[in-house]
Motif scaffolding. Structure first.
Motif, PDB file in Angstrom:
ATOM      1  N   ALA A  11     -69.346  28.755  37.633  1.00 18.41           N
ATOM      2  CA  ALA A  11     -68.726  27.703  36.579  1.00 18.41           C
ATOM      3  C   ALA A  11     -67.426  28.387  35.996  1.00 18.41           C
ATOM      4  O   ALA A  11     -66.295  27.223  35.975  1.00 18.41           O
ATOM      5  CB  ALA A  11     -69.528  27.466  35.507  1.00 18.41           C
ATOM      6  N   ALA A  12     -67.123  29.498  35.806  1.00 16.06           N
ATOM      7  CA  ALA A  12     -65.886  30.115  35.509  1.00 16.06           C
ATOM      8  C   ALA A  12     -64.520  30.104  36.388  1.00 16.06           C
ATOM      9  O   ALA A  12     -63.758  29.648  36.140  1.00 16.06           O
ATOM     10  CB  ALA A  12     -66.003  31.648  34.988  1.00 16.06           C
ATOM     11  N   LEU A  13     -65.151  30.311  37.723  1.00 13.29           N
ATOM     12  CA  LEU A  13     -64.135  30.035  38.740  1.00 13.29           C
ATOM     13  C   LEU A  13     -63.460  28.630  38.843  1.00 13.29           C
ATOM     14  O   LEU A  13     -62.371  28.456  39.036  1.00 13.29           O
ATOM     15  CB  LEU A  13     -64.483  30.541  40.030  1.00 13.29           C
ATOM     16  CG  LEU A  13     -64.919  32.106  40.091  1.00 13.29           C
ATOM     17  CD1 LEU A  13     -65.410  32.842  41.280  1.00 13.29           C
ATOM     18  CD2 LEU A  13     -63.716  32.884  39.562  1.00 13.29           C
ATOM     19  N   ILE A  14     -64.488  27.644  38.928  1.00 15.02           N
ATOM     20  CA  ILE A  14     -63.982  26.228  39.037  1.00 15.02           C
ATOM     21  C   ILE A  14     -63.388  25.904  37.746  1.00 15.02           C
ATOM     22  O   ILE A  14     -62.366  25.168  37.824  1.00 15.02           O
ATOM     23  CB  ILE A  14     -65.295  25.473  39.174  1.00 15.02           C
ATOM     24  CG1 ILE A  14     -66.069  25.621  40.470  1.00 15.02           C
ATOM     25  CG2 ILE A  14     -64.862  23.928  39.124  1.00 15.02           C
ATOM     26  CD1 ILE A  14     -65.115  25.646  41.700  1.00 15.02           C
ATOM     27  N   PHE A  22     -56.181  21.411  39.538  1.00 18.74           N
ATOM     28  CA  PHE A  22     -56.884  20.679  40.631  1.00 18.74           C
ATOM     29  C   PHE A  22     -57.617  19.400  39.976  1.00 18.74           C
ATOM     30  O   PHE A  22     -57.935  19.165  38.755  1.00 18.74           O
ATOM     31  CB  PHE A  22     -57.920  21.681  41.056  1.00 18.74           C
ATOM     32  CG  PHE A  22     -57.679  22.596  42.253  1.00 18.74           C
ATOM     33  CD1 PHE A  22     -57.923  22.543  43.300  1.00 18.74           C
ATOM     34  CD2 PHE A  22     -56.754  23.617  41.820  1.00 18.74           C
ATOM     35  CE1 PHE A  22     -57.540  23.389  44.276  1.00 18.74           C
ATOM     36  CE2 PHE A  22     -56.312  24.641  42.751  1.00 18.74           C
ATOM     37  CZ  PHE A  22     -56.814  24.372  44.061  1.00 18.74           C
ATOM     38  N   GLN A  23     -57.502  18.338  40.760  1.00 17.31           N
ATOM     39  CA  GLN A  23     -58.086  17.034  40.522  1.00 17.31           C
ATOM     40  C   GLN A  23     -59.595  17.252  40.523  1.00 17.31           C
ATOM     41  O   GLN A  23     -60.128  17.993  41.288  1.00 17.31           O
ATOM     42  CB  GLN A  23     -57.526  16.021  41.420  1.00 17.31           C
ATOM     43  CG  GLN A  23     -55.822  15.943  41.281  1.00 17.31           C
ATOM     44  CD  GLN A  23     -55.397  15.700  39.938  1.00 17.31           C
ATOM     45  OE1 GLN A  23     -55.836  14.950  39.203  1.00 17.31           O
ATOM     46  NE2 GLN A  23     -54.422  16.686  39.344  1.00 17.31           N
ATOM     47  N   ASN A  25     -61.850  15.520  42.070  1.00 18.97           N
ATOM     48  CA  ASN A  25     -62.462  15.425  43.471  1.00 18.97           C
ATOM     49  C   ASN A  25     -62.068  16.828  44.286  1.00 18.97           C
ATOM     50  O   ASN A  25     -63.145  17.154  45.024  1.00 18.97           O
ATOM     51  CB  ASN A  25     -61.744  14.183  44.221  1.00 18.97           C
ATOM     52  CG  ASN A  25     -60.166  14.353  44.469  1.00 18.97           C
ATOM     53  OD1 ASN A  25     -59.612  14.815  43.492  1.00 18.97           O
ATOM     54  ND2 ASN A  25     -60.019  13.803  45.789  1.00 18.97           N
ATOM     55  N   GLU A  26     -61.162  17.239  43.821  1.00 13.68           N
ATOM     56  CA  GLU A  26     -60.937  18.697  44.471  1.00 13.68           C
ATOM     57  C   GLU A  26     -61.758  19.625  43.922  1.00 13.68           C
ATOM     58  O   GLU A  26     -62.184  20.559  44.712  1.00 13.68           O
ATOM     59  CB  GLU A  26     -59.289  18.967  44.384  1.00 13.68           C
ATOM     60  CG  GLU A  26     -58.480  18.149  44.848  1.00 13.68           C
ATOM     61  CD  GLU A  26     -56.835  18.323  44.727  1.00 13.68           C
ATOM     62  OE1 GLU A  26     -55.934  18.118  45.197  1.00 13.68           O
ATOM     63  OE2 GLU A  26     -56.666  18.696  43.512  1.00 13.68           O
ATOM     64  N   LEU A  27     -62.008  19.583  42.670  1.00 13.41           N
ATOM     65  CA  LEU A  27     -62.864  20.501  42.097  1.00 13.41           C
ATOM     66  C   LEU A  27     -64.352  20.446  42.479  1.00 13.41           C
ATOM     67  O   LEU A  27     -65.114  21.350  42.784  1.00 13.41           O
ATOM     68  CB  LEU A  27     -62.976  20.367  40.376  1.00 13.41           C
ATOM     69  CG  LEU A  27     -61.537  20.739  39.770  1.00 13.41           C
ATOM     70  CD1 LEU A  27     -61.527  20.181  38.217  1.00 13.41           C
ATOM     71  CD2 LEU A  27     -61.397  22.317  39.569  1.00 13.41           C
ATOM     72  N   GLU A  28     -64.620  19.197  42.890  1.00 13.89           N
ATOM     73  CA  GLU A  28     -65.908  18.902  43.441  1.00 13.89           C
ATOM     74  C   GLU A  28     -66.150  19.568  44.838  1.00 13.89           C
ATOM     75  O   GLU A  28     -67.134  20.245  44.869  1.00 13.89           O
ATOM     76  CB  GLU A  28     -66.282  17.229  43.477  1.00 13.89           C
ATOM     77  CG  GLU A  28     -66.507  16.620  42.316  1.00 13.89           C
ATOM     78  CD  GLU A  28     -66.750  15.142  42.585  1.00 13.89           C
ATOM     79  OE1 GLU A  28     -67.274  14.625  43.633  1.00 13.89           O
ATOM     80  OE2 GLU A  28     -66.463  14.304  41.757  1.00 13.89           O
ATOM     81  N   ASP A  29     -65.114  19.308  45.543  1.00 13.72           N
ATOM     82  CA  ASP A  29     -65.103  20.058  46.767  1.00 13.72           C
ATOM     83  C   ASP A  29     -65.043  21.446  46.792  1.00 13.72           C
ATOM     84  O   ASP A  29     -66.080  22.339  47.527  1.00 13.72           O
ATOM     85  CB  ASP A  29     -63.812  19.432  47.850  1.00 13.72           C
ATOM     86  CG  ASP A  29     -63.746  18.037  48.147  1.00 13.72           C
ATOM     87  OD1 ASP A  29     -64.799  17.394  47.921  1.00 13.72           O
ATOM     88  OD2 ASP A  29     -62.669  17.408  48.507  1.00 13.72           O
TER      89      ASP A  29
END
Length: 156
Positions: A11-14, A22-23, A25-29
């Motif tokens: 969670a902390a890295l995301i 990061f957008q 959709n990019e965060l989801e990927d």
């Protein structure tokens, strides 16, 4: 302390990736790739590295994966330091750790991609010994060029 990523870092890295733009959709990927990595559900040999501040938890992240159908060429897909920790040399140390990890694995070359408009990022890679190898015009969108940097790690 720079170390391999652990499940409790996810969670902390995301969140770090989110702080640098990061957008969604990019965060989801990224979250899916990280979950696959931590769960051992990957068909390649990627690795994630965490820059962990003892007091503050994870403040930086790097993600690297091998380029398919090459002889030990790797791609740095993500390197990020939380904005309030940038300018302290953490990014350079994290990148050096990635390079040393790759050298130990027999990595031959590391490629890094960035937007042409990211002057500060491009200067960072040049300072770390990367050479600008290619420009792909209009790659991301019209007018948003991709710049590819390269560094030879173990020359053959």
């Amino acid at each position: 302390m720079i170390r391999p990523t652990k499940p409790e870092d996810a969670a902390a890295l995301i969140a770090v990736a989110n702080t640098i733009g990061f957008q969604p959709n990019e965060l989801e990927d990224l979250a899916k790739m990280l979950a696959d990595y931590l769960g051992g559900n990957t068909d390649s040999d990627p690795f994630w590295i965490t820059d962990d501040d003892d007091e503050d938890g994870p403040v930086g992240v790097a993600y690297c994966e091998p380029e398919r159908m090459t002889d030990q060429t790797w791609n740095l897909q993500l390197i990020a330091i939380r904005p309030d920790r940038q300018g302290q040399g953490r990014g350079g140390k994290l990148l050096c750790y990635v390079e040393e990890t790759l050298k130990a694995r027999g990595g031959r070359m590391l490629l890094v991609e960035t937007l042409a408009s990211f002057d500060r990022t491009r200067a960072f890679y040049a300072k770390c010994g990367y050479e600008e190898e290619a420009c792909i015009r209009d790659f991301y969108t019209a007018g948003a060029d991709k710049i590819v940097f390269r560094k030879v790690l173990n020359g053959h």
